[in-house]
Design a protein around this motif. Structure first.
Motif: not given
Length: 313
Positions: A187-204
Motif C-alpha cells: 500500500v502506498d503511503e498516501g493510499e494508506k492515509r486515504l484507507v484510514h480516512e474512509h474506514g476501510l476494513e483491511v485484514f492485511d
C-alpha cells in the motif's frame, strides 16, 4: 405421495473481458483464455453447476499511452467497464451467478457497480471480499503511474473520475463498510492515509500472520444477514508469487496454498456467494499455465470442493 424435486442447479455465467487496459504490464488480456484452457468450465460442472460461457466482451484496444490528467487510458477504461457492468447486470437479471474472467482489476469497477445496482433493486445487503495484495484505493493525485487497476475500490467508493464512479447509475456504488480486504501487503503511503480516512476494513498479511486465516475469514464474514449477496473479487496476486508467478505485480509474502484453500472453503461454507471476479492473471508471465490451474483449483473450493474429512460435511 409427491416425489421430491431435485434442487435447480446454479447457473454460472462466464463473462470474458480480455483487456489489460488498466494495468502497468501487458498480458492480462490473455487471462480469460488461460482460465478456459485450465479447465474452469468442467471444474465447475463437476460440482453440480450449470455453466454458460457467453464468450468474450469486446472493447477498445490498449493504446499503451502515458497518463493524461492523472489517468492512463481513461476513455478505454470507461468503455470496458461499461461493457462489464451491462453484462454482469444482465447475468444477475437472468438469475445467474456471474463469473468475470479478467483482464486487469480495473474491471472490478464495472462488475461490482452492477452487483451493487442489482442488490439495491432487490433490497439485499451486499458484502464485497477483495482478495488482493494491494488495497487498490489510489487516486490520480496519489499515484504517479495513472494505472487505473490501482484505483477500483476508491472509484467504487466515489473517489475518482465522474465517468467511472457513476457506472451503475449510483454514486458511490459502495460504502466502505461493505468491503473487507484480505491479504493486503503493498500500500502506498498516501493510499494508506486515504484507507484510514474512509474506514476501510483491511485484514492485511500481518493480521493473517498473527491471527491465522481461520480467524481472519471469520471476521470478514461475520454479521451478514441470511439474504446477503457476497461478491468475491479475486486478484490472483493475492497469492504468494512462489505458487502463483503469472501476475503483473508480484508481491512476496502472500497466502500459502493451504491458507488460500481455507479462505475459499470458508466463503463456500457461508452459502452466500453470488458473484465472482477472477482478475490479473497474466499468462505471459506464467510457467506452463500453473497460475491459471491454481486459480481454477481455488475457485473449485469456492463452489464446494473441500479437503475436510470430518463427519457432517
Amino acid at each position: 405421495m409427491d416425489t421430491p424435486h431435485a434442487p435447480t442447479p446454479i447457473t454460472a455465467e462466464l463473462i470474458g473481458a480480455p483487456t489489460d487496459i488498466g494495468a502497468g504490464a501487458r498480458g492480462a488480456s490473455m487471462g480469460p483464455e488461460a482460465l478456459r484452457v485450465a479447465g474452469l468450465q468442467p471444474a465447475l460442472e463437476s460440482h453440480g453447476l450449470r455453466v454458460l460461457d457467453v464468450g468474450n466482451l469486446s472493447g477498445p484496444g490498449n493504446p499503451w499511452l502515458p497518463p493524461l490528467n492523472g489517468y492512463r487510458h481513461l476513455p478505454e477504461v470507461v468503455a470496458w467497464n461499461a461493457a462489464v457492468c451491462d453484462a454482469v447486470y444482465a447475468a444477475l437479471g437472468r438469475g445467474h451467478l456471474p463469473i468475470l474472467l479478467g483482464g486487469d482489476h480495473c474491471l472490478g469497477v464495472g462488475s461490482i457497480a452492477a452487483v451493487a445496482r442489482h442488490c439495491r433493486e432487490q433490497g439485499r445487503p451486499l458484502r464485497v471480499l477483495w482478495l488482493d495484495a494491494h488495497a487498490d484505493f489510489n487516486t490520480s493525485a496519489l499515484t504517479p503511474s495513472g494505472n487505473v487497476h490501482g484505483m477500483p475500490v476508491a472509484c467504487l467508493c466515489g473517489l475518482g473520475p465522474a465517468e467511472l464512479v457513476g457506472i451503475g447509475g449510483h454514486t458511490p456504488a459502495l460504502r466502505p463498510d461493505q468491503v473487507r480486504q484480505i491479504g493486503i501487503r503493498s500500500v502506498d503511503e498516501g493510499e494508506k492515509r486515504l484507507v484510514h480516512e474512509h474506514g476501510l476494513e483491511v485484514f492485511d498479511m500481518r493480521f493473517i500472520d498473527e491471527e491465522g486465516m481461520r480467524r481472519t475469514m471469520a471476521r470478514a464474514l461475520e454479521g451478514m444477514p441470511a439474504n446477503t449477496h457476497l461478491h468475491v473479487s479475486f486478484d490472483v496476486d493475492f497469492l504468494d508469487p512462489e505458487i502463483a508467478p503469472g501476475v503483473g505485480t508480484t508481491v512476496p509474502g502472500g497466502p500459502t496454498y493451504r491458507e488460500a484453500q481455507l479462505c475459499m472453503e470458508m466463503i463456500a461454507d457461508s452459502g452466500r456467494l453470488g458473484s465472482l471476479d477472477i482478475v490479473e492473471l497474466n499468462p505471459a508471465l506464467d510457467v506452463r499455465n500453473k497460475t491459471a490451474e491454481l486459480a481454477v483449483d481455488l475457485v473449485e473450493s469456492l463452489f464446494g470442493k473441500s479437503t475436510l474429512m470430518r463427519a457432517g460435511r
